[in-house]
Design a protein around this motif. Sequence first.
Motif, mmCIF file in Angstrom:
data_model
loop_
_atom_site.group_PDB
_atom_site.id
_atom_site.type_symbol
_atom_site.label_atom_id
_atom_site.label_comp_id
_atom_site.label_asym_id
_atom_site.label_seq_id
_atom_site.Cartn_x
_atom_site.Cartn_y
_atom_site.Cartn_z
ATOM 1 N N PHE A 222 8.851 -33.792 0.097
ATOM 2 C CA PHE A 222 9.453 -32.836 1.026
ATOM 3 C C PHE A 222 8.895 -33.000 2.427
ATOM 4 C CE2 PHE A 222 9.311 -28.806 3.287
ATOM 5 C CZ PHE A 222 10.615 -28.360 3.184
ATOM 6 N N ILE A 223 9.788 -33.098 3.380
ATOM 7 C CA ILE A 223 9.447 -32.980 4.795
ATOM 8 C C ILE A 223 10.681 -32.399 5.473
ATOM 9 C CG2 ILE A 223 10.061 -35.373 5.279
ATOM 10 C CD1 ILE A 223 7.936 -35.315 7.558
ATOM 11 N N ALA A 224 10.466 -31.383 6.277
ATOM 12 C CA ALA A 224 11.601 -30.753 6.965
ATOM 13 C C ALA A 224 11.114 -30.013 8.198
ATOM 14 C CB ALA A 224 12.327 -29.783 6.029
ATOM 15 N N ILE A 225 11.985 -29.976 9.189
ATOM 16 C CA ILE A 225 11.756 -29.258 10.440
ATOM 17 C C ILE A 225 12.975 -28.376 10.680
ATOM 18 C CG2 ILE A 225 11.357 -29.485 12.935
ATOM 19 C CD1 ILE A 225 9.088 -30.727 11.268
ATOM 20 N N LEU A 226 12.759 -27.132 11.115
ATOM 21 C CA LEU A 226 13.884 -26.262 11.452
ATOM 22 C C LEU A 226 14.751 -26.941 12.509
ATOM 23 C CD1 LEU A 226 12.220 -22.725 11.737
ATOM 24 C CD2 LEU A 226 13.513 -23.669 9.820
ATOM 25 N N SER A 227 16.058 -26.762 12.400
ATOM 26 C CA SER A 227 16.986 -27.457 13.299
ATOM 27 C C SER A 227 16.696 -27.190 14.772
ATOM 28 C CB SER A 227 18.439 -27.105 12.959
ATOM 29 O OG SER A 227 18.651 -25.716 13.089
ATOM 30 N N ASN A 228 16.270 -25.964 15.114
ATOM 31 C CA ASN A 228 16.016 -25.650 16.519
ATOM 32 C C ASN A 228 14.683 -26.193 17.029
ATOM 33 O OD1 ASN A 228 14.247 -23.888 15.290
ATOM 34 N ND2 ASN A 228 15.094 -22.033 16.192
ATOM 35 N N GLN B 209 5.141 -19.361 14.471
ATOM 36 C CA GLN B 209 6.163 -19.416 13.431
ATOM 37 C C GLN B 209 6.117 -20.791 12.780
ATOM 38 O OE1 GLN B 209 10.273 -19.473 14.682
ATOM 39 N NE2 GLN B 209 11.027 -19.402 12.587
ATOM 40 N N LEU B 210 6.143 -20.816 11.453
ATOM 41 C CA LEU B 210 6.197 -22.069 10.721
ATOM 42 C C LEU B 210 7.569 -22.698 10.966
ATOM 43 C CD1 LEU B 210 4.741 -23.950 8.665
ATOM 44 C CD2 LEU B 210 5.896 -22.645 6.853
ATOM 45 N N VAL B 211 7.579 -23.868 11.610
ATOM 46 C CA VAL B 211 8.856 -24.518 11.959
ATOM 47 C C VAL B 211 9.072 -25.819 11.191
ATOM 48 C CG1 VAL B 211 8.979 -23.453 14.245
ATOM 49 C CG2 VAL B 211 7.905 -25.713 13.987
ATOM 50 N N GLY B 212 8.063 -26.242 10.433
ATOM 51 C CA GLY B 212 8.221 -27.463 9.658
ATOM 52 C C GLY B 212 7.050 -27.673 8.721
ATOM 53 N N ALA B 213 7.261 -28.554 7.747
ATOM 54 C CA ALA B 213 6.198 -28.828 6.782
ATOM 55 C C ALA B 213 6.423 -30.172 6.117
ATOM 56 C CB ALA B 213 6.136 -27.730 5.721
ATOM 57 N N ILE B 214 5.324 -30.714 5.610
ATOM 58 C CA ILE B 214 5.366 -31.915 4.783
ATOM 59 C C ILE B 214 4.504 -31.640 3.551
ATOM 60 C CG2 ILE B 214 3.397 -32.990 5.965
ATOM 61 C CD1 ILE B 214 4.748 -35.727 5.466
ATOM 62 N N ALA B 215 5.006 -32.069 2.406
ATOM 63 C CA ALA B 215 4.247 -31.960 1.160
ATOM 64 C C ALA B 215 4.028 -33.367 0.617
ATOM 65 C CB ALA B 215 5.015 -31.121 0.145
ATOM 66 N N VAL B 216 2.809 -33.643 0.186
ATOM 67 C CA VAL B 216 2.483 -34.956 -0.369
ATOM 68 C C VAL B 216 1.660 -34.766 -1.637
ATOM 69 C CG1 VAL B 216 1.382 -37.184 0.041
ATOM 70 C CG2 VAL B 216 2.465 -35.991 1.949
ATOM 71 N N TYR B 217 2.121 -35.402 -2.715
ATOM 72 C CA TYR B 217 1.341 -35.416 -3.942
ATOM 73 C C TYR B 217 0.268 -36.485 -3.786
ATOM 74 C CZ TYR B 217 4.904 -32.539 -6.209
ATOM 75 O OH TYR B 217 5.755 -31.528 -6.542
ATOM 76 N N MET B 218 -0.974 -36.031 -3.760
ATOM 77 C CA MET B 218 -2.129 -36.926 -3.619
ATOM 78 C C MET B 218 -2.994 -36.840 -4.869
ATOM 79 S SD MET B 218 -3.368 -36.070 0.259
ATOM 80 C CE MET B 218 -2.223 -35.994 1.633
ATOM 81 N N ASN B 219 -2.347 -36.723 -6.032
ATOM 82 C CA ASN B 219 -3.111 -36.472 -7.246
ATOM 83 C C ASN B 219 -3.161 -37.650 -8.215
ATOM 84 O OD1 ASN B 219 -0.416 -36.122 -7.733
ATOM 85 N ND2 ASN B 219 -0.570 -34.000 -8.391
ATOM 86 N N ASP B 220 -2.581 -38.792 -7.855
ATOM 87 C CA ASP B 220 -2.681 -39.975 -8.709
ATOM 88 C C ASP B 220 -3.902 -40.769 -8.266
ATOM 89 O OD1 ASP B 220 -2.515 -42.290 -10.177
ATOM 90 O OD2 ASP B 220 -0.361 -42.556 -9.856
ATOM 91 N N LEU B 221 -5.047 -40.348 -8.764
ATOM 92 C CA LEU B 221 -6.308 -40.941 -8.324
ATOM 93 C C LEU B 221 -6.602 -42.286 -8.982
ATOM 94 C CD1 LEU B 221 -8.438 -37.673 -8.163
ATOM 95 C CD2 LEU B 221 -7.153 -38.815 -6.338
ATOM 96 N N ASP B 222 -5.813 -42.654 -10.009
ATOM 97 C CA ASP B 222 -5.994 -43.960 -10.640
ATOM 98 C C ASP B 222 -5.320 -45.058 -9.818
ATOM 99 O OD1 ASP B 222 -7.471 -42.921 -12.781
ATOM 100 O OD2 ASP B 222 -5.648 -42.489 -13.921
ATOM 101 N N SER B 223 -4.020 -44.901 -9.562
ATOM 102 C CA SER B 223 -3.296 -45.933 -8.815
ATOM 103 C C SER B 223 -3.419 -45.749 -7.301
ATOM 104 C CB SER B 223 -1.823 -45.941 -9.218
ATOM 105 O OG SER B 223 -1.188 -44.774 -8.716
ATOM 106 N N LYS B 224 -3.836 -44.544 -6.891
ATOM 107 C CA LYS B 224 -3.961 -44.226 -5.452
ATOM 108 C C LYS B 224 -2.620 -44.399 -4.732
ATOM 109 C CE LYS B 224 -8.465 -43.409 -4.877
ATOM 110 N NZ LYS B 224 -9.052 -42.353 -4.122
#
Length: 150
Positions: A76-82, A55-70
Amino acid sequence: MVNLLNEGDLSSFFKLLNQVDDDFSPTLSSRVDLEQYALKLLKVATVFGVYKKNQLVGAIAVYMNDLDSKVAYCPFIAILSNSRGQGFSQLLLEIAIAELKSKQFNSLSLTVRADSPASHLYKKVGFLIVNEFNYEDSNVKGLKMELKLL
């Protein structure tokens, strides 16, 4: 187990967003359409999900698309409370950081409520407070934090 999520994971990621919606203040759903947001993150960001008993209980999302400034940004980052208190947030952060370092990014930034327990995790991992602010239309204090990667 941690996996890189893609558009094929939309259903489970959307379900996770719904389950953690009230953990955000203001709620995510008061700011965005959750299904569209889930799809946007899966299409544009790099999203890692952590699973417990398939079961998916958590996730992190990261924008890694600014290849000029790096400079990367974590919206978003979240984990189910349980499933909190088991090191999943730190694991997801470490995997995202390793990915950013492998792509030679300079830094990772994020925002967090000043009173959130998550701010302690970010400090522990090495994030520094760049500035304090009030979230739009509220008296809620927020922190912009940044982690130097190089």
